[in-house]
Design a protein around this motif. Structure first.
Motif, PDB file in Angstrom:
ATOM      1  N   VAL A  11      18.489  15.046   4.914  1.00 15.69           N
ATOM      2  CA  VAL A  11      17.161  14.449   4.908  1.00 15.69           C
ATOM      3  C   VAL A  11      17.282  13.091   4.224  1.00 15.69           C
ATOM      4  CG1 VAL A  11      14.738  14.732   4.277  1.00 15.69           C
ATOM      5  CG2 VAL A  11      16.162  16.758   4.712  1.00 15.69           C
ATOM      6  N   GLU A  12      17.111  12.046   5.004  1.00 12.99           N
ATOM      7  CA  GLU A  12      17.247  10.669   4.496  1.00 12.99           C
ATOM      8  C   GLU A  12      16.393   9.765   5.364  1.00 12.99           C
ATOM      9  OE1 GLU A  12      17.655   7.391   2.894  1.00 12.99           O
ATOM     10  OE2 GLU A  12      18.910   8.878   1.882  1.00 12.99           O
ATOM     11  N   ASP A  13      15.556   8.950   4.752  1.00 10.86           N
ATOM     12  CA  ASP A  13      14.659   8.107   5.540  1.00 10.86           C
ATOM     13  C   ASP A  13      15.334   6.864   6.109  1.00 10.86           C
ATOM     14  OD1 ASP A  13      14.873   6.929   3.035  1.00 10.86           O
ATOM     15  OD2 ASP A  13      12.794   6.275   2.970  1.00 10.86           O
ATOM     16  N   GLU A  14      16.458   6.461   5.559  1.00 10.89           N
ATOM     17  CA  GLU A  14      17.154   5.292   6.077  1.00 10.89           C
ATOM     18  C   GLU A  14      18.204   5.735   7.110  1.00 10.89           C
ATOM     19  OE1 GLU A  14      18.358   2.241   3.382  1.00 10.89           O
ATOM     20  OE2 GLU A  14      16.905   2.931   1.883  1.00 10.89           O
ATOM     21  N   PHE A  15      18.133   5.118   8.300  1.00  6.90           N
ATOM     22  CA  PHE A  15      18.947   5.559   9.419  1.00  6.90           C
ATOM     23  C   PHE A  15      20.454   5.448   9.165  1.00  6.90           C
ATOM     24  CE2 PHE A  15      21.246   4.542  13.365  1.00  6.90           C
ATOM     25  CZ  PHE A  15      21.087   5.749  14.010  1.00  6.90           C
ATOM     26  N   LEU A  16      20.926   4.283   8.752  1.00  9.47           N
ATOM     27  CA  LEU A  16      22.379   4.094   8.632  1.00  9.47           C
ATOM     28  C   LEU A  16      23.022   4.998   7.579  1.00  9.47           C
ATOM     29  CD1 LEU A  16      22.755   0.257   9.251  1.00  9.47           C
ATOM     30  CD2 LEU A  16      23.263   2.149  10.803  1.00  9.47           C
ATOM     31  N   PRO A  17      22.445   5.146   6.387  1.00  7.92           N
ATOM     32  CA  PRO A  17      23.049   6.100   5.440  1.00  7.92           C
ATOM     33  C   PRO A  17      23.033   7.532   5.972  1.00  7.92           C
ATOM     34  CG  PRO A  17      21.589   4.611   4.270  1.00  7.92           C
ATOM     35  CD  PRO A  17      21.379   4.372   5.751  1.00  7.92           C
ATOM     36  N   ARG A  18      21.955   7.892   6.693  1.00  9.24           N
ATOM     37  CA  ARG A  18      21.875   9.244   7.263  1.00  9.24           C
ATOM     38  C   ARG A  18      22.964   9.430   8.313  1.00  9.24           C
ATOM     39  NH1 ARG A  18      16.826   9.142   8.995  1.00  9.24           N
ATOM     40  NH2 ARG A  18      17.299   8.850  11.195  1.00  9.24           N
ATOM     41  N   LEU A  19      23.142   8.440   9.185  1.00  7.63           N
ATOM     42  CA  LEU A  19      24.154   8.523  10.228  1.00  7.63           C
ATOM     43  C   LEU A  19      25.555   8.580   9.629  1.00  7.63           C
ATOM     44  CD1 LEU A  19      24.787   8.452  13.272  1.00  7.63           C
ATOM     45  CD2 LEU A  19      24.871   5.956  13.072  1.00  7.63           C
TER      46      LEU A  19
END
Length: 66
Positions: A11-19
């Motif tokens: 669960v992470e709102d920022e796309f690149l760190p989540r990816l």
């Protein structure tokens, strides 16, 4: 979908760190499911009874939304 191993919900709102996290964890042999916020995470947890949460997501969501 072929299950690789234990399931990890990121669960992470920022796309690149989540990816980036998802790719790293998948390369270690885990199945990864991604959520961009607490509401998505709760929906996923409700739809996937095989996934257990190790953190109180609903309590966190209440704190974030006031």
């Amino acid at each position: 979908m072929t299950r690789l191993g234990p399931v990890i919900l990121i669960v992470e709102d920022e796309f690149l760190p989540r990816l980036d996290s998802a790719e790293t964890i998948e390369s270690a042999g885990f199945e990864v499911i991604q959520a961009a916020n607490a509401d998505e995470a709760i929906a996923i947890l409700n739809a996937r009874p095989d996934i257990q949460s190790s953190s109180p997501i609903s309590k966190c969501r209440d704190r974030w939304t006031g």
